[in-house]
Design a protein around this motif. Structure first.
Motif, mmCIF file in Angstrom:
data_model
loop_
_atom_site.group_PDB
_atom_site.id
_atom_site.type_symbol
_atom_site.label_atom_id
_atom_site.label_comp_id
_atom_site.label_asym_id
_atom_site.label_seq_id
_atom_site.Cartn_x
_atom_site.Cartn_y
_atom_site.Cartn_z
ATOM 1 N N GLY A 1 61.677 30.293 13.545
ATOM 2 C CA GLY A 1 61.078 28.968 13.599
ATOM 3 C C GLY A 1 59.783 28.811 12.816
ATOM 4 N N ALA A 2 59.008 27.802 13.189
ATOM 5 C CA ALA A 2 57.814 27.431 12.434
ATOM 6 C C ALA A 2 56.643 28.355 12.727
ATOM 7 N N LEU A 3 55.869 28.638 11.693
ATOM 8 C CA LEU A 3 54.646 29.420 11.853
ATOM 9 C C LEU A 3 53.683 28.702 12.786
ATOM 10 N N TYR A 4 53.707 27.375 12.752
ATOM 11 C CA TYR A 4 52.823 26.574 13.607
ATOM 12 C C TYR A 4 53.058 26.896 15.087
ATOM 13 N N LYS A 5 54.321 26.976 15.465
ATOM 14 C CA LYS A 5 54.652 27.269 16.855
ATOM 15 C C LYS A 5 54.189 28.673 17.232
ATOM 16 N N LEU A 6 54.410 29.615 16.358
ATOM 17 C CA LEU A 6 53.996 30.992 16.619
ATOM 18 C C LEU A 6 52.484 31.097 16.738
ATOM 19 N N LEU A 7 51.765 30.369 15.883
ATOM 20 C CA LEU A 7 50.302 30.383 15.919
ATOM 21 C C LEU A 7 49.786 29.784 17.222
ATOM 22 N N LEU B 1 58.038 28.582 7.662
ATOM 23 C CA LEU B 1 58.942 29.130 8.666
ATOM 24 C C LEU B 1 58.912 30.652 8.635
ATOM 25 N N ILE B 2 59.407 31.236 9.723
ATOM 26 C CA ILE B 2 59.435 32.692 9.853
ATOM 27 C C ILE B 2 60.893 33.143 9.899
ATOM 28 N N GLY B 3 61.264 34.011 8.964
ATOM 29 C CA GLY B 3 62.640 34.447 8.828
ATOM 30 C C GLY B 3 63.040 35.549 9.780
ATOM 31 N N HIS B 4 64.243 36.076 9.564
ATOM 32 C CA HIS B 4 64.841 37.072 10.459
ATOM 33 C C HIS B 4 63.965 38.302 10.631
ATOM 34 N N ASN B 5 63.329 38.749 9.563
ATOM 35 C CA ASN B 5 62.475 39.944 9.609
ATOM 36 C C ASN B 5 61.001 39.588 9.695
ATOM 37 N N TRP B 6 60.713 38.417 10.237
ATOM 38 C CA TRP B 6 59.354 37.921 10.448
ATOM 39 C C TRP B 6 58.623 37.640 9.138
ATOM 40 N N GLU B 7 59.384 37.429 8.076
ATOM 41 C CA GLU B 7 58.780 37.107 6.792
ATOM 42 C C GLU B 7 58.516 35.608 6.691
ATOM 43 N N LEU B 8 57.473 35.267 5.967
ATOM 44 C CA LEU B 8 57.079 33.874 5.803
ATOM 45 C C LEU B 8 57.906 33.205 4.717
#
Length: 352
Positions: free
Chosen positions: A166-172, A213-220
């Motif tokens: 999902g979105a980096l915003y949500k993770l942050l 967004l953040i991909g399967h391997n936590w890549e941006l």
């Protein structure tokens, strides 16, 4: 001179109720009698297997199958019946994004469904066209792939790479802020993606956590190109982006170039490390003032090397901002995000 608020429906609502205009006075209004998108692809990018996706070459129709028979091409145009739709991944003003699986290849994608009527009512047809035309041609591990697109009478469908986390915003927001190693890795990868965009003469113009967004391997991965522009001349006038990420030249109504993305990189770096954008204020005028004079306060926990990098990115004069290639060689990046370093895996279970 402050930027006046307008009735544009593409304003970003901020936490304190502020919004920022994302249109310009000289934007040409689009005809409302019909919606036009770039030529519909005649190929089926996911027809065979994932090898097609990885090995496909650039083309106006995004991805072509490994083998194609001219007689069959017309039969291979995409339609929504080619996909099994799953759960919603997100909702927006102009449509929704769904998890989907292509029936023949069983390849999992994100299907972005936009409503033509809403796009026409908001007069952003040009943005949608530009988003499709630009993103469909970009090939970089830190840019969300657009595999194809099609449309019917009422909707436009964008076939996108699925970003699992999902979105980096949500993770942050979940974490509050990132440690310096994680922030540096994301800044490193975003820098690489922006270097690629700029070599393709593309200015993104709306870098922010919501568009990453953040991909399967936590890549941006850069995910939204709605405000990007292909600009060989490199000088633009349109006011666009999000208030807290606007560069000084934008709020002053001056021509802008690729350097606006460098400014946004500095703003993002601060927000990843602190949890709030650097120019956050009680009202719009205070935010503009902070941006115009680069008034920043750094919390004590931010390292000197991180401050040094942000200080070289957040420079009033666009020509004096640190070039992106130099960002990758900055001591803060080299120390915290050496080549091959991956973000710390984060899951909800790790919070407990």
């Amino acid at each position: 001179m402050f930027v006046n608020k307008c009735n544009c429906k593409e304003n970003r609502l901020l936490s304190d109720g502020r919004t920022v205009c994302k249109c310009s006075a000289n934007t040409q209004k689009m005809a409302t009698d019909s919606f036009k998108v770039p030529a519909v692809p005649v190929s089926r990018p996911l027809q065979n297997n994932t090898k097609v996706i990885n090995e496909a070459k650039d083309s106006s129709a995004c991805i072509k199958p490994e083998s194609s028979n001219k007689k069959d091409d017309k039969k291979k145009s995409w339609s929504v019946t080619d996909f099994d739709l799953g759960r919603p991944l997100g909702k927006g003003k102009f449509g929704n994004v769904y998890l989907a699986r292509e029936k023949e290849s069983h390849y999992v994608v994100a299907l972005k469904v936009l409503f033509k009527s809403q796009i026409l009512d908001s007069e952003i047809e040009h943005q949608v066209r530009r988003e499709v035309e630009i993103q469909c041609r970009l090939r970089h591990p830190n840019i969300l792939r657009m595999y194809g697109y099609f449309h019917d009478e009422k909707r436009i469908y964008l076939i996108l790479e699925y970003a699992k986390h999902g979105a980096l915003y949500k993770l942050l927001k979940e974490r509050g802020r990132f440690d310096e190693k994680t922030a540096a890795i994301y800044i490193r990868d975003l820098t690489k993606a922006l270097i690629y965009c700029h070599t393709k003469k593309v200015i993104h113009r709306d870098i922010k956590p919501e568009n990453l967004l953040i991909g399967h391997n936590w890549e941006l991965k850069i995910a939204d190109f709605g405000w990007s522009v292909h600009s060989p001349s490199s000088r633009r006038m349109t006011l666009c982006g999000t208030l807290d990420y606007l560069s000084p030249e934008m709020i002053d109504g001056k021509p802008h170039s690729y350097a606006v993305d460098i400014w946004s990189l500095g703003v993002l770096c601060y927000e990843l490390l602190v949890g709030l954008p650097p120019f956050d204020a009680k009202d719009t005028h205070q935010t503009y003032r902070k941006i115009r004079y680069v008034i920043i306060k750094y919390p004590e926990f931010v390292s000197e090397k991180a401050k040094d990098l942000m200080g070289k990115l957040l420079v009033i004069n666009p020509e004096q901002r640190l070039p992106l290639a130099h960002v990758l060689q900055h001591p803060w990046i080299l120390e915290n995000a050496p080549e091959g370093a991956q973000p710390t895996v984060y899951t909800a279970e790790q919070q407990s």
